[in-house]
Design an enzyme around this catalytic site. Structure first.
Site, mmCIF file in Angstrom:
data_model
loop_
_atom_site.group_PDB
_atom_site.id
_atom_site.type_symbol
_atom_site.label_atom_id
_atom_site.label_comp_id
_atom_site.label_asym_id
_atom_site.label_seq_id
_atom_site.Cartn_x
_atom_site.Cartn_y
_atom_site.Cartn_z
ATOM 1 N N GLY A 1 0.788 -1.225 0.000
ATOM 2 C CA GLY A 1 0.000 0.000 0.000
ATOM 3 C C GLY A 1 0.816 1.268 0.000
ATOM 4 O O GLY A 1 0.269 2.356 -0.135
ATOM 5 N N SER B 1 6.512 -11.788 -3.978
ATOM 6 C CA SER B 1 5.377 -11.862 -4.899
ATOM 7 C C SER B 1 5.501 -10.773 -5.958
ATOM 8 O O SER B 1 6.278 -9.847 -5.825
ATOM 9 C CB SER B 1 4.077 -11.684 -4.134
ATOM 10 O OG SER B 1 4.081 -10.422 -3.510
ATOM 11 N N ILE C 1 0.053 -7.240 -6.269
ATOM 12 C CA ILE C 1 -1.342 -7.692 -6.215
ATOM 13 C C ILE C 1 -2.218 -6.535 -6.696
ATOM 14 O O ILE C 1 -2.814 -6.596 -7.759
ATOM 15 C CB ILE C 1 -1.744 -8.129 -4.789
ATOM 16 C CG1 ILE C 1 -0.830 -9.248 -4.319
ATOM 17 C CG2 ILE C 1 -3.200 -8.590 -4.777
ATOM 18 C CD1 ILE C 1 -1.082 -9.704 -2.906
ATOM 19 N N THR C 2 -2.250 -5.465 -5.923
ATOM 20 C CA THR C 2 -3.050 -4.313 -6.353
ATOM 21 C C THR C 2 -2.162 -3.076 -6.505
ATOM 22 O O THR C 2 -2.668 -1.998 -6.743
ATOM 23 C CB THR C 2 -4.159 -4.016 -5.319
ATOM 24 O OG1 THR C 2 -3.528 -3.764 -4.059
ATOM 25 C CG2 THR C 2 -5.106 -5.179 -5.173
ATOM 26 N N SER C 3 -0.856 -3.234 -6.374
ATOM 27 C CA SER C 3 0.067 -2.087 -6.405
ATOM 28 C C SER C 3 0.771 -1.988 -7.755
ATOM 29 O O SER C 3 0.662 -2.875 -8.588
ATOM 30 C CB SER C 3 1.101 -2.265 -5.297
ATOM 31 O OG SER C 3 1.978 -3.325 -5.640
ATOM 32 N N THR D 1 8.058 -6.859 -5.209
ATOM 33 C CA THR D 1 9.519 -7.019 -5.213
ATOM 34 C C THR D 1 9.984 -7.890 -6.382
ATOM 35 O O THR D 1 11.005 -7.616 -7.010
ATOM 36 C CB THR D 1 9.985 -7.612 -3.871
ATOM 37 O OG1 THR D 1 9.738 -6.636 -2.849
ATOM 38 C CG2 THR D 1 11.465 -7.931 -3.882
ATOM 39 N N ASP E 1 -7.691 -6.962 -0.737
ATOM 40 C CA ASP E 1 -6.609 -7.647 -0.044
ATOM 41 C C ASP E 1 -7.008 -7.613 1.428
ATOM 42 O O ASP E 1 -6.618 -6.717 2.163
ATOM 43 C CB ASP E 1 -5.310 -6.867 -0.307
ATOM 44 C CG ASP E 1 -4.075 -7.654 0.088
ATOM 45 O OD1 ASP E 1 -4.227 -8.784 0.557
ATOM 46 O OD2 ASP E 1 -2.966 -7.114 -0.071
ATOM 47 N N SER F 1 -1.661 -15.513 3.769
ATOM 48 C CA SER F 1 -0.817 -15.480 2.583
ATOM 49 C C SER F 1 0.644 -15.251 2.967
ATOM 50 O O SER F 1 1.538 -16.004 2.576
ATOM 51 C CB SER F 1 -1.323 -14.374 1.659
ATOM 52 O OG SER F 1 -0.404 -14.115 0.637
ATOM 53 N N LYS G 1 -2.427 1.136 2.937
ATOM 54 C CA LYS G 1 -3.385 0.044 3.064
ATOM 55 C C LYS G 1 -3.952 -0.002 4.481
ATOM 56 O O LYS G 1 -5.160 -0.136 4.678
ATOM 57 C CB LYS G 1 -2.731 -1.292 2.725
ATOM 58 C CG LYS G 1 -3.717 -2.425 2.795
ATOM 59 C CD LYS G 1 -3.057 -3.767 2.558
ATOM 60 C CE LYS G 1 -2.641 -3.904 1.096
ATOM 61 N NZ LYS G 1 -1.909 -5.151 0.881
#
Lengths: 502, 502
Positions: free
Chosen positions: A180, A206, A209-211, A215, A268, A276, A300
């Site tokens: 976030g 990962s 996701i929504t960003s 990394t 999320d 997760s 977030k």
């Protein structure tokens, strides 16, 4: 009456249709199988070949795309079933999926037990759920619908859904930052500091996701992150650390499927997020983990209380699954560093590792804080001395040397690049920057193409406290296509100011 | 920089792919548009033609299915966009859908306001939501997540999402039975009784959601139910009643979309159900409605308390939207009549209307109870005398005469038929039937092919209290294909007994 009815054979035709991760089968509308089995468009059916089977969605064809007795498959279906043009496949009905009763119970806010979570996660891992069924499960678990027991159970089920890494060392370190906050790319700095100190940190990360970047997306602009489990072991045994994309290592594969739907829904939720994060850590063999929770009005996690609640949850579930967890609650009021988007964040990371004079000091200090906490959590460095030890490793150049060695072990180093299309967003007034909307800034970077276009994103020049003149550049938008650049600009013009200047 | 970027033109190719109600567009992987716009597989994009636009999901093609600058469309996309082979279309990015923020708020259990429900229902009606987004909305509203205000708002938003029927008569009657009870097909008996009494009942019905048959499915085995609004008016003005499929009349179209996803998820939650039922009634112009709620261990409504809660909700929301609602709570412990599945239920209905000596008396008495309640609610018949009036109309043959007239006005009458494949399920012991699992019985009928195969289903011979001998037939399964018959038998053999005999 009791004759076998699943002897329905088709010849594979590769139609050359890419449906991302959706298995599609294409069959003629008037084929015997459709008629005798009662299949209709969008029926989900089982496709068999050579002992393997997948579930595919039926697209009914009534044109010359297919000949009689041919069954078309989408790319991913061909790959998962391991077939090619001309191979023979058979199709059959999908049996009722019993774990969907558990999902329905959860939709009605019932507490379901550990065995139910194992059933659900197992069926999701095996591809039995359709996307809308996964969406229903995710939504049923969102909000505050999972209690601590349930988060623990889902975490364990996820851990057991995939591979596990095992290491000879007794202490295996890891870190995670709750997302976030645009540009919060501390991992590529923390890993080489820890590895250079002689400790082990087999980092799997990962994608976004929504960003605008995860990394794995960022490190992919510098080196290869698609590492097999064998390759991860080789790199870590040699260098003490790595930067690997978690999915390829098949750690907690159910989580990867859930994340792809969460991404599409742009949510999320807390319970899923904790499961997760912790499932990935345990599956990677970690024993000691530092978790950073930035909070801020547009991060977030919005409030300090919410951060405290997450801290509590992380600790309780960490204890339940025997993981040493340390939580750092940090300031999340504005982006970290200057770049937002994979390549632009990679540039920030490299400038910190190279001790450049223009390196963003906020990113550097945050990475040192996390690395220091890890050094102390491991017991190697005594309490209160972790950050200064981390600083010595970074500023002496040892961290950058280790970074390069890790990258070379993974497959080499390339320098990240700026995207071709660029526009500068200038201030319309003079004043002082007093606030930044992280969410809208991230949205601009995403509309510009990040992370699927790695060099797209934002270069950010105006942190809180900056004194700006009229016409001064607040940030630049980078994109790999004109369409996307314009799309980001259109959005920017349609919303209230992202940078607050008074 | 500010040049138009939406001038991306493709030539339509009809690929002959039926994807049910999913708009798909097929584009070459290396086309300029995919590259310049950053489209990837499963991107949802806007497709324009001649002032119309639809949202379609991108399937990326890398074969000779398409030529350069061709865009393939699925059948439903061709139809909705009203284009054919060779027409020119343009594509553009999908703008962020703002109402999804409202859905996310609901996922986090916040109460959202009337305007938010209007935005959501409007966007769903206009096809802006993907299936997983609809699944998330449905799940967020499931359980007890909607309060009375919210159910009222969603009901109003649904009413306003489509057409409304208007009538000259001051009193317009309607009925609804909450589902879950196999064979509970009272509507085709109630409608002609009411119409024969001189009152008006323009009945629109749904197809099955999660059951083996809806009233529209059943009536379709006898007459045409796909009536336009104009045709409904013509039939009702002439005969006082009709049997129409609600969807074609475009009453509450948002509800139809929601129902298709509820069907796929096999759920039907209280709030959505009340909004669905009442919105359809108001849109159909009804003023007085009788709602039957059967309750039983394996019915949709399991307890008397739950039935009372639904009764309360129906009354409160009825008041809020100015609809006169009367609720009847009935016994839901076992199937009604003998047939389960469209044709088999139609046979029961006809036998009652024809006053055959073997007509199922439970179905007849239930229909009379509902018709009686409607006659009383209308004010035409005084309290306590409705059922005897209804009985007189049915047993005198007036109801059947009216039924035939309505069917002829709709397009004619055909006699329902038995399916080709049949097997009899026999009792393994002698004893008395003491219980029936409605859910499992319905599942057997569905696996046998009902409702998509209209003559598939179950003929049920063993209601509670029946004395059975060993080897006596408990029920028969009918199917239109061997595969489906076997599939139903396989299921039956895999579960605990459906008919309890002691």
């Amino acid at each position: 009456m009791k004759q076998p009815y699943h002897s329905n054979t088709l010849k594979v035709k590769a139609l050359g249709i890419d449906t991302y991760r959706e298995n599609n089968i294409y069959m003629l509308i008037d084929c015997d199988i459709c008629r005798s089995e009662g299949f209709t468009a969008l029926t989900r059916i089982v496709v068999h070949h050579n002992g393997k089977s997948i579930i595919a969605t039926l697209n009914v064809v009534h044109s010359e795309l297919l000949q009689e007795n041919e069954g078309g498959l989408s790319d991913i279906a061909l790959k998962r079933l391991d077939v090619k043009d001309g191979d023979l496949i058979t199709v059959s009905h999908l049996k009722p999926i019993e774990s969907l009763s558990d999902v329905r119970a959860k939709m009605y806010h019932k507490k379901i037990d550990e065995a139910a979570y194992y059933r659900i996660i197992n069926d999701i891992t095996n591809g039995l759920y359709s996307d809308i069924e996964i969406a229903a499960f995710i939504t049923a678990c969102a909000g505050d619908n999972l209690d601590l027991d349930e988060i623990t159970w889902i975490t364990r089920a996820m851990i057991d859904s995939g591979s596990k890494l095992e290491w000879d060392e007794k202490i295996i370190l890891d870190k995670h930052s709750v997302g976030g906050l645009p540009g919060n790319r501390t991992t590529p700095i923390v890993v080489p500091i820890i590895a250079a100190s002689g400790l082990t940190i087999p980092k799997t990360s990962s994608r976004a996701i929504t960003s605008p970047a995860g990394t794995a997306d960022t490190m992919e602009t510098i080196t290869t992150v698609n590492l097999s489990i064998e390759k991860i072991k080789e790199v870590v045994n040699k260098e003490g650390g790595c930067f690997a994309w978690g999915r390829l290592a098949k750690l907690s594969p159910a989580d990867d499927i859930l994340i792809s739907i969460e991404k599409a829904l742009d949510i999320d939720s807390a319970g899923q997020m904790i499961a997760s994060v912790l499932s990935k850590k345990v599956a990677a063999g970690s024993t000691h983990v530092v978790i950073e929770i930035p909070f801020g009005e547009t991060a977030k996690v919005r409030t300090h209380d919410e951060a405290l609640k997450l801290q509590y949850y992380f600790k309780v579930i960490g204890d339940a699954i025997k993981l040493n967890v340390e939580v750092l609650i940090t300031d999340g009021s504005q982006p970290v560093g200057k770049g937002i988007g994979p390549s632009l964040e990679a540039m920030d990371v490299l400038s910190v590792l190279r001790n450049q004079h223009d390196a963003p000091s906020d990113l550097k200090e945050k990475a040192l804080m996390i690395a220091g906490a890890l050094l102390e959590l491991s017991g190697k460095i005594e309490k209160g001395k972790g950050v200064s030890e981390a600083r010595q490793i970074l500023e002496s150049g040892k961290a950058y040397a280790k970074f390069k060695k890790i990258c070379f072990a993974q497959g080499g180093i390339t320098e990240p690049e700026f995207a071709e299309y660029k526009t500068e967003i200038k201030s319309e007034i003079a004043g002082i920057v007093t606030g930044i909307d992280n969410r809208k800034l991230a949205k601009v970077a995403k509309l510009a193409g990040a992370p699927h276009d790695p060099s797209a994103g934002i270069y950010f020049n105006s942190p809180i406290g900056t004194k700006v003149e009229k016409g001064q550049t607040l940030f630049s938008i980078y994109a790999e296509s004109e369409g996307e650049l314009q799309y980001a600009i259109d959005y920017l013009e349609s919303v209230s100011p992202i940078i607050k200047i008074v």
